[in-house]
Design an enzyme around this catalytic site. Structure first.
Site, short mmCIF file in Angstrom:
data_model
loop_
_atom_site.label_atom_id
_atom_site.label_comp_id
_atom_site.label_asym_id
_atom_site.label_seq_id
_atom_site.Cartn_x
_atom_site.Cartn_y
_atom_site.Cartn_z
N SER A 13 0.83 -1.20 0.00
CA SER A 13 0.00 0.00 0.00
C SER A 13 0.87 1.26 0.00
O SER A 13 0.36 2.34 -0.24
CB SER A 13 -0.88 0.02 1.25
OG SER A 13 -0.05 0.04 2.40
N CYS A 75 2.46 -6.89 1.92
CA CYS A 75 1.51 -6.11 2.71
C CYS A 75 0.55 -7.09 3.37
O CYS A 75 -0.14 -7.85 2.67
CB CYS A 75 0.75 -5.17 1.77
SG CYS A 75 -0.54 -4.20 2.58
N ASN A 76 0.51 -7.10 4.69
CA ASN A 76 -0.39 -8.02 5.40
C ASN A 76 -1.84 -7.69 5.12
O ASN A 76 -2.68 -8.59 4.99
CB ASN A 76 -0.14 -7.93 6.90
CG ASN A 76 1.25 -8.40 7.29
OD1 ASN A 76 1.45 -9.56 7.60
ND2 ASN A 76 2.22 -7.51 7.22
N THR A 77 -2.14 -6.41 5.05
CA THR A 77 -3.52 -5.97 4.85
C THR A 77 -4.02 -6.42 3.48
O THR A 77 -5.10 -7.01 3.35
CB THR A 77 -3.60 -4.43 4.98
OG1 THR A 77 -2.98 -4.04 6.21
CG2 THR A 77 -5.01 -3.93 4.93
N CYS A 186 2.59 -5.73 10.22
CA CYS A 186 2.43 -4.79 9.10
C CYS A 186 3.83 -4.51 8.60
O CYS A 186 4.76 -4.30 9.41
CB CYS A 186 1.76 -3.50 9.60
SG CYS A 186 1.86 -2.13 8.41
N THR A 187 4.01 -4.52 7.29
CA THR A 187 5.37 -4.44 6.75
C THR A 187 6.00 -3.05 6.93
O THR A 187 7.20 -2.90 6.73
CB THR A 187 5.37 -4.84 5.26
OG1 THR A 187 4.40 -4.04 4.57
CG2 THR A 187 5.02 -6.31 5.10
#
Ligand code: DGL
Length: 262
Positions: A13, A75-77, A186-187
């Site tokens: 993101s 990106c974890n999200t 979160c990265t």
């Protein structure tokens, strides 16, 4: 160009996925990398799942048009909402996602007390809930939603009063019991590990999943005979949806950044 000479695409993101890219370049220095940050639309973690999925589809289309041999959703999200639909849309492509390093943390600290810092969306989605369920008997897993934290990294603020105050306010309520590990889900957060360390003290391990992602990527490329030839000179190219030269300079600076107190 031979398929093994094609670049590997990284997507986030914003600039957080550069923490995963750095680790991957250490493991696979001879590869060509194309990193795309969607800073124009960041943060993803406070949007709806449908909005994030639409943004991911657009970014991934843009990357695939350039011809790549693998895609890392750093990106974890984005992973939590988009990995399944993307794998369905591109069944032939290697697609690696990211998830909070709960498994390694629970295995390293059985019976331990583990904080998981992540975006509100990551913590709401099925992926996190199933990891929590799976490892919740092995260790106490405590989610800490950190809306607003990635913005510091997007602005290049990695230490100092404002970020430390944010972290203190967020984490202090959980520090009344001894913490064994802080999982960075979160990265963006590995860039803040020095500031996080200051707040949580020396005891907890600060863990992220970058090394595991890099190894998984190497394994997948090797399985398909797609590792770059040893003689190839590696390279990294940054792109961003924000049309400003400063964001590319910041991308490079984060790539080169070494935190003194991880
Ligand atoms: N870097 C992203 C992650 O790993 C999220 C930041 C955001 O866009 O909210 O979850």
């Amino acid at each position: 160009m031979l398929p093994q000479e094609l670049p590997i695409a990284f997507f986030d993101s914003g600039l957080g996925g550069i923490s995963v890219l750095r680790e991957t370049v250490r493991l696979l220095p001879q590869e060509r990398y194309l990193y795309y940050g969607d800073s124009l639309h960041a943060p993803y973690g406070v949007k709806t799942a449908d909005e994030v999925l639409a943004l991911c589809r657009t970014a991934v289309c843009h990357l695939l048009e350039q011809g790549v041999k693998a895609l890392v959703i750093a990106c974890n999200t984005a992973t939590s909402v988009a990995i399944r639909p993307l794998r369905q849309a591109y069944p032939g492509l290697i697609i690696i996602g990211t998830e909070p390093a709960i498994k390694p943390a629970a295995e390293r600290f059985p019976g331990g007390h583990i904080l998981v810092m992540a975006t509100p969306m990551t913590l709401q989605e099925k992926k996190f809930r199933s990891l929590q369920q799976q490892y919740g008997a092995q260790a106490e897993i405590v989610p800490v939603a950190c809306g607003g934290l990635m913005e510091f990294v997007e602005q290049g603020i990695l230490r100092g009063e404002a970020v430390e105050r944010y972290l203190y306010d967020k984490l202090e309520p959980y520090l009344k019991v001894p913490i064994d590990a802080v999982v960075l889900g979160c990265t963006h957060y590995p860039f803040l590990s020095g500031a996080i360390r200051k707040v949580v003290g020396r005891r907890p391990a600060i863990m992220d999943g970058s090394a595991g992602i890099a190894m998984q990527l190497r394994r997948k490329l090797a399985e398909r005979g797609l590792l770059a030839p040893d003689a190839q000179t590696g390279s990294v190219r940054f792109e961003n949806s924000l049309d400003e030269p400063e964001i590319l300079e910041l991308s490079q600076a984060l790539f080169d950044y070494q935190d003194a107190t991880p």
